[in-house]
Design an enzyme around this catalytic site. Structure first.
Site, PDB file in Angstrom:
ATOM      1  N   GLU A 233       0.806  -0.979   0.137  1.00  0.00           N
ATOM      2  CA  GLU A 233       0.210  -0.015   0.184  1.00  0.00           C
ATOM      3  C   GLU A 233       1.122   1.320   0.016  1.00  0.00           C
ATOM      4  O   GLU A 233       1.743   2.110   1.059  1.00  0.00           O
ATOM      5  CB  GLU A 233      -1.435  -0.139   1.418  1.00  0.00           C
ATOM      6  CG  GLU A 233      -1.911   1.024   0.993  1.00  0.00           C
ATOM      7  CD  GLU A 233      -2.590   1.410   2.246  1.00  0.00           C
ATOM      8  OE1 GLU A 233      -2.623   3.037   2.686  1.00  0.00           O
ATOM      9  OE2 GLU A 233      -3.040   0.427   2.903  1.00  0.00           O
ATOM     10  N   CYS A 267      -2.575   8.828   2.876  1.00  0.00           N
ATOM     11  CA  CYS A 267      -2.509   8.114   2.254  1.00  0.00           C
ATOM     12  C   CYS A 267      -3.013   8.416   0.958  1.00  0.00           C
ATOM     13  O   CYS A 267      -3.181   8.395  -0.783  1.00  0.00           O
ATOM     14  CB  CYS A 267      -1.426   6.779   1.519  1.00  0.00           C
ATOM     15  SG  CYS A 267      -2.934   5.752   2.831  1.00  0.00           S
TER      16      CYS A 267
END
Length: 466
Positions: A233, A267
């Site tokens: 990720e 993020c």
């Protein structure tokens, strides 16, 4: 002995200091994980689930303590820090419930009998999972990988960011106190080189990494030739689009929160905003008003709604993006002087909203990971779609509209792991959490997440006729 130091962004003092693991400790942890996993994989699912629930309860009892530690380690305002433990509980308990439910993705897949054969597919654990977790949401990002791995029958070694070492210790302690067998879940405080070596020559079968694109590339390089499963990720430059039919007051409140919560250090935070030109002026005006209501201050002060970035260099990186954009013609709408603590060389940074920006500017094409939002007017859905997709990243994308069918049509064409309608910056544990392009690969959470923590094993038995 080498040590890691957590420098608190609140006052630049050493908040936590820990010795780095020695080679002996690393090898001992690997050996313990390997032997413990052989027994753990045989533990009935109901017992695994109860241990997870008990560990979550242990963490919830410490919520106020953990919130204060989050505040001092990475700078989130104390007003919001405890919410991360609530999110941890939501995700962990959902995955636990899913693991033992009827139709669980971890159950055997039985096939109809065929010509005297019994056939089924079993999901086997991979072995030991190395979880490398970041500092920005230290409990949420870790739990995404840790709990599903344990439920699937794997052992776990957690390497947390040097900025948030207490989070690794607290997680392992909570599971140990719940009764998890020794060796099944451990932490190691490691430098980058030792973490890399653990992947290159360690006896781990899975790596779950959350962090930068460059960090993900380093993990991929270290894992090359080892035939590991790797989940990544990575970064994001996530867009939002406000259509002409959107509820503008609601949309602005949602987007601003999605862009500036946690000082923009998410993020999946919103970093690019596209607005239909008929609503553009109103959206900009409302956003400026909303952003000016933030109170920049020390994270340990209850009145603070915008804390420092994790370190001064991170704040200066974002300032450089803004200064460069302004030099190229962008218009800055927020008076930085109204935020007293803001100054170059400090982790305390004023929020900023920029207009007259384009994709040639770094602030619109390079991940900022800070409190800045660029806003662009668009003539229609097609222009918005083209701009939203014009990025090397693809984690999430948000649409604000009253028309669900149009949003679905646009969502099908967006290159992103998650598409939101009338919300953003949220992770639902029932949905697959994944990215495309430079935002990574693999998947955590949901039933699909379990597939990345197990391998399929087929059984084909021919029945003897007596």
């Amino acid at each position: 002995m080498q040590k890691l130091q957590c420098i608190s962004p609140i006052d630049n003092r050493v908040y936590v200091e820990r010795p780095l693991a020695t080679e002996y400790q690393i090898q001992n942890a690997l050996g313990s994980a390997r032997s413990a996993q052989l027994a753990w994989r045989l533990v009935p699912m109901a017992e695994r689930v109860e241990l997870v629930r008990a560990a979550v309860a242990n963490l919830q009892k410490l919520k106020d303590v953990l919130a204060e530690e989050i505040c001092w380690q990475m700078g989130r305002p104390i007003t919001y820090a405890s919410g991360e433990i609530d999110g941890l509980a939501e995700r962990a308990l959902y995955m636990a419930e899913l693991a033992e439910s009827d139709g669980s993705p971890l159950q055997d897949i039985s096939l109809p009998e065929k010509n005297g054969y019994t056939r089924f597919i079993r999901r086997e654990p991979l072995g030991t999972s190395l979880v490398i977790a970041p500092w920005n949401y230290p409990y949420l990002t870790a739990i995404n990988a840790v709990v599903p791995a344990l439920l699937a029958g794997n052992s776990v070694i957690l390497k947390h960011s040097a900025q948030t070492p207490l989070c690794a210790e607290r997680l392992v302690d909570a599971f140990s106190e719940a009764g998890l067998p020794a060796g099944v879940f451990q932490y190691l405080h490691l430098g980058h080189r030792d973490a890399e070596q653990l992947i290159i020559r360690g006896n781990v079968q899975h790596v779950a990494f959350t962090g930068s694109v460059s960090g993900g590339a380093a993990v991929e390089s270290a894992a090359a030739g080892r035939f590991l499963t790797v989940g990544l990720e990575l970064g994001g430059k996530d867009p939002a689009y406000v259509r002409a039919d959107a509820d503008l007051e609601y949309a602005v409140d949602s987007v601003v929160d999605g862009a500036f919560f946690n000082s923009g250090q998410s993020c999946c935070g919103i970093e690019r905003l596209y607005v239909h030109r008929s609503a553009y002026d109103e959206v900009v005006a409302r956003a400026v008003q909303k952003i000016n209501q933030y109170r920049l201050g020390r994270s340990d002060e209850p009145e603070t709604t915008l804390g420092p970035l994790v370190r001064a260099s991170a704040a200066d990186f974002v300032r450089d993006q803004i200064d460069e954009a302004v030099a190229q013609g962008a218009h800055a709408h927020i008076d930085e002087g109204a935020f007293a603590l803001d100054c170059r060389g400090s982790a305390y940074m004023a929020p900023q909203l920029l207009t007259n920006v384009d994709h040639d500017m770094r602030v619109m094409n390079e991940e900022s990971f800070g409190p800045v939002l660029g806003v662009v007017p668009v003539r229609d859905d097609e222009e918005a779609l083209a701009l939203m997709n014009d990025s090397e990243y693809g984690l999430t994308a948000a649409i604000y509209s009253a028309d669900e069918q149009v949003a679905l049509h646009l969502g099908d064409r967006l290159r992103a792991g998650t598409v939101f309608l009338n919300r953003c910056d949220y992770l639902d544990p029932a949905l697959a959490w994944t990215g495309v392009k430079n935002s990574g690969r693999g998947c955590t959470l949901s039933g699909i997440g379990f597939e990345h923590l197990t391998r399929a094993k087929s059984f084909n038995f021919k029945l003897q006729r007596g």
